[in-house]
Design a protein around this motif. Sequence first.
Motif, short mmCIF file in Angstrom:
data_model
loop_
_atom_site.label_atom_id
_atom_site.label_comp_id
_atom_site.label_asym_id
_atom_site.label_seq_id
_atom_site.Cartn_x
_atom_site.Cartn_y
_atom_site.Cartn_z
N ARG A 228 -12.26 -15.63 28.16
CA ARG A 228 -11.89 -14.33 28.75
C ARG A 228 -10.47 -13.91 28.37
N GLU A 229 -9.60 -14.87 28.03
CA GLU A 229 -8.23 -14.55 27.65
C GLU A 229 -8.11 -14.20 26.17
N ARG A 230 -9.16 -14.45 25.41
CA ARG A 230 -9.12 -14.19 23.98
C ARG A 230 -9.98 -13.00 23.57
N ILE A 231 -10.54 -12.31 24.55
CA ILE A 231 -11.36 -11.12 24.28
C ILE A 231 -10.86 -10.00 25.19
N ASP A 232 -11.40 -8.81 24.98
CA ASP A 232 -11.10 -7.67 25.85
C ASP A 232 -12.06 -7.76 27.04
N CYS B 151 -16.12 -25.47 20.25
CA CYS B 151 -17.06 -25.00 19.22
C CYS B 151 -17.77 -23.73 19.68
N VAL B 152 -18.36 -23.77 20.87
CA VAL B 152 -19.07 -22.60 21.40
C VAL B 152 -18.08 -21.48 21.71
N GLY B 153 -16.97 -21.83 22.34
CA GLY B 153 -15.98 -20.81 22.72
C GLY B 153 -15.45 -20.05 21.52
N GLU B 154 -15.17 -20.77 20.45
CA GLU B 154 -14.65 -20.13 19.23
C GLU B 154 -15.68 -19.17 18.65
N ALA B 155 -16.94 -19.59 18.60
CA ALA B 155 -18.00 -18.73 18.08
C ALA B 155 -18.17 -17.48 18.94
N VAL B 156 -18.13 -17.67 20.26
CA VAL B 156 -18.27 -16.55 21.19
C VAL B 156 -17.13 -15.55 20.99
N VAL B 157 -15.91 -16.06 20.93
CA VAL B 157 -14.74 -15.18 20.76
C VAL B 157 -14.84 -14.38 19.47
N LYS B 158 -15.21 -15.04 18.38
CA LYS B 158 -15.32 -14.34 17.09
C LYS B 158 -16.40 -13.27 17.14
#
Length: 165
Positions: free
Chosen positions: A93-97, A116-123
């Motif tokens: 939530r801190e790395r997206i709008d 791994c999952v968090g990075e994919a989700v953010v991208k």
Amino acid sequence: MDTQARIKAAAQRMQVVVIRADKEALKVEIDARSLPGIEENQPIITLVGEAADNLFSEAEAYWEGDVTFAEVLAFLVEGYLEDFRVIPPKAVRERIDADFWCDLDATLASEEGNSCVGEAVVKLLNDVQAICTRIYAEDGGKVEPHYVEKLKAIALRQCLVWYGG
């Protein structure tokens, strides 16, 4: 910004770092424990022999104009210390709008953004948002709102698939 200005700026930022350099002994000691992101229990970093010689050689290559050798060392050491910085992981939530992605599952939103999952989700979410909000024409043409909602729904569903396995 020219190289000398970058060196001066780095030296200013590095004022709290103690750098003891002995070119004759090929030894550099760096005490950076007062820098943000450097753990307090991190020992003094010591470069000896070839590692110190490489640092001195690189410093000599940058040393010109009105910068001092100490300022050049501070500039180089700042880059070297990046390997020792501890950057606390940010949640997705801190790395997206978060306003744009208000329908994101709360559990997924609190996932570490560097996993791994968090990075994919953010991208994925940042890429989809860029597509949805980009202006494509001089007259303000952009993706139609109903397509934006569909793209968001697809992206959120894909995130849940990644998160759920």
